[in-house]
Write an enzyme that holds these catalytic residues in place. Structure first.
Site, PDB file in Angstrom:
ATOM      1  N   THR A   1       0.829  -1.211   0.000  1.00 50.19           N
ATOM      2  CA  THR A   1       0.000   0.000   0.000  1.00 50.19           C
ATOM      3  C   THR A   1       0.859   1.255   0.000  1.00 50.19           C
ATOM      4  O   THR A   1       2.079   1.199   0.195  1.00 50.19           O
ATOM      5  CB  THR A   1      -0.945   0.043   1.224  1.00 50.19           C
ATOM      6  OG1 THR A   1      -0.158   0.304   2.384  1.00 50.19           O
ATOM      7  CG2 THR A   1      -1.693  -1.268   1.397  1.00 50.19           C
ATOM      8  N   CYS A   2       0.186   2.410  -0.175  1.00 51.18           N
ATOM      9  CA  CYS A   2       0.919   3.673  -0.303  1.00 51.18           C
ATOM     10  C   CYS A   2       1.365   4.269   1.027  1.00 51.18           C
ATOM     11  O   CYS A   2       1.979   5.335   1.054  1.00 51.18           O
ATOM     12  CB  CYS A   2       0.057   4.687  -1.051  1.00 51.18           C
ATOM     13  SG  CYS A   2      -0.382   4.100  -2.678  1.00 51.18           S
ATOM     14  N   ASP A   3       1.048   3.613   2.122  1.00 47.89           N
ATOM     15  CA  ASP A   3       1.343   4.155   3.432  1.00 47.89           C
ATOM     16  C   ASP A   3       2.700   3.655   3.927  1.00 47.89           C
ATOM     17  O   ASP A   3       2.990   2.465   3.855  1.00 47.89           O
ATOM     18  CB  ASP A   3       0.231   3.697   4.395  1.00 47.89           C
ATOM     19  CG  ASP A   3       0.353   4.318   5.763  1.00 47.89           C
ATOM     20  OD1 ASP A   3       1.358   5.021   6.028  1.00 47.89           O
ATOM     21  OD2 ASP A   3      -0.554   4.103   6.573  1.00 47.89           O
TER      22      ASP A   3
ATOM     23  N   ASN B   1      -6.583   0.228  -0.365  1.00 53.61           N
ATOM     24  CA  ASN B   1      -5.784   0.550  -1.558  1.00 53.61           C
ATOM     25  C   ASN B   1      -5.980  -0.470  -2.687  1.00 53.61           C
ATOM     26  O   ASN B   1      -5.220  -0.518  -3.638  1.00 53.61           O
ATOM     27  CB  ASN B   1      -4.285   0.587  -1.190  1.00 53.61           C
ATOM     28  CG  ASN B   1      -3.648   1.951  -1.401  1.00 53.61           C
ATOM     29  OD1 ASN B   1      -2.434   2.090  -1.301  1.00 53.61           O
ATOM     30  ND2 ASN B   1      -4.431   2.968  -1.700  1.00 53.61           N
TER      31      ASN B   1
END
Ligand SMILES: *Cc1c(COP(=O)(O)O)cnc(C)c1O
Length: 390
Positions: free
Chosen positions: A340-342, A380
């Site tokens: 994911t983008c986190d 996501n």
């Protein structure tokens, strides 16, 4: 390892001539049929853990705490082995009933229950409930007259990885008063329950809790309120790493068994609510590298499963895992991250791991409990692992 731009752009995976172990052969076979990420749950291990529990604590009836892993196939496996079930909500109750559990083998072990959920337990004939406060007793009496209740007491959680006595548990000094109150309200005061905290490596927690419980049983007996059931909860620890030391269920169980024998009469029934112990060792999570880069002087590998899905236990369960690969070779300090983008979705910043290529497998054993159970449905757009019983 020093990477050049050329190798970053077009890494050519060398052939791996590794000798594979049994689990790795199984993973290779499953990779031909299933897309990653997937979680293999080994039936034989579920059975083995159940047998270990029965053998070491023959007088304790296990009620599998389904929150650890509520997958229907896992519940069905325990159903056929003959365990009872510990549920915390009407939904969990519905699920085990749907799969064929008998209401007489279900304990509603959440000390705070909504009126609707209590009414549902009554409707379906689930008889045993826990509580830890007076307002809850009034609520149970109103929505489920004559229910059998266990008072959950607050006990020491020293050394347990997950604290379970901060939010729940009556003061032991209040226990008898609460049980008497239950009877006055038309309920059936049946016994005492406790939980020493999850992944409890310290047997003293159990011994102390049993001692306190015995005191409550004596006090109740002397005051004309004989109790029947001691619920020793869950918390039994498992090994997450191959070379982990300090966890010995067999030895713990022996001390618990001795304490039970010494402090309670022969007519007392013992039950437990193991979750992690029964299902944790059965799970193998199989992921693949979907990207790699070189940052901060380290190899970074991005896997197709992460903190938001099957590694959610790293947050909620404070878990640490042993990451393994099918590829052998010199190891380098590396970072493993989820998809994911986190940035929170980072699994480890200091893994000693062999050089990996896109498509390579990274797998983790002993991850059957508190993993997929707390995964989001697909933050996501990355779906959690498919669960496959093998
Ligand atoms: C979570 C929980 C369990 C299971 O605990 P484990 O540590 O997984 O054995 C049992 N009983 C209650 C009330 C729980 O909240």
């Amino acid at each position: 390892m020093q990477m050049t731009h050329a190798t970053l752009r077009r890494p050519k995976p060398p052939r791996s001539k590794a000798v594979l172990n049994g689990i790795e052969h199984l993973i290779r076979r499953m990779l031909k049929k299933h897309k990653t990420p997937f979680m293999l749950i080994k039936r034989a291990v579920l059975e083995k853990q159940y047998e270990r529990f029965r053998k070491c604590l023959p007088d304790v009836t296990p009620y599998y705490a389904i929150k650890a892993n509520p997958h229907p196939s896992v519940i069905k496996s325990f159903l056929s082995l003959g365990t009872g079930f510990d549920v915390a909500s009407a939904s969990e109750m519905k699920e085990v009933l749907r799969l064929g559990a008998s209401p007489s083998k279900i304990i509603f072990a959440n000390t705070i229950k909504s009126p609707e959920d209590i009414a549902f337990a009554k409707k379906r004939g689930v008889r045993l409930l826990t509580f830890d406060n007076e307002p809850e007793l009034y609520k149970i009496a109103r929505h489920y007259p004559r229910a059998r209740v266990l008072v959950r007491i607050k006990v020491a959680n020293h050394g347990s990885v997950v604290e379970l006595s901060l939010k729940f548990g009556a003061d032991p000094e209040q226990a008898f008063f609460l049980l008497r109150k239950a009877r006055a309200l038309g309920l059936v005061p049946t016994g005492v329950s406790f939980h020493v905290g999850s992944q409890s490596k310290n047997v003293e927690n159990y011994l102390q809790a049993l001692e306190i419980t015995a005191g409550i049983f004596d006090e109740a007996e002397e005051n004309g309120l004989p109790l029947k059931i001691v619920d020793i909860g869950g918390g039994f620890p498992i090994q997450h790493f191959d070379n982990e030391i300090g966890i010995n269920f067999e030895r713990m169980a022996q001390a618990i068994k001795r304490e039970m024998k010494e402090r309670f009469g022969r007519n007392i029934k013992f039950i437990a609510e193991p979750g992690r112990f029964l299902v944790g060792p059965s799970g193998i999570l199989v992921t693949q590298v979907i990207g790699r880069t070189f940052r901060n002087n380290k190899n970074y590998y991005y896997l197709n499963d992460g903190i938001y899905a099957d590694f959610s236990g790293m947050i909620f369960d404070h878990a640490r895992y042993e990451f393994k690969t099918l590829r052998r070779g010199q190891r380098f300090l590396s970072t493993l991250a989820g998809p994911t983008c986190d940035s929170l979705d980072t699994l480890s910043t200091n893994e000693e791991i062999t050089e990996l290529y896109v498509g390579d497998v990274v797998y983790v054993k002993n991850i059957g409990a508190y993993s997929s159970a707390s995964a989001t449905s697909g933050f996501n757009g990355f779906s959690p692992a498919k669960i496959i019983l093998v």
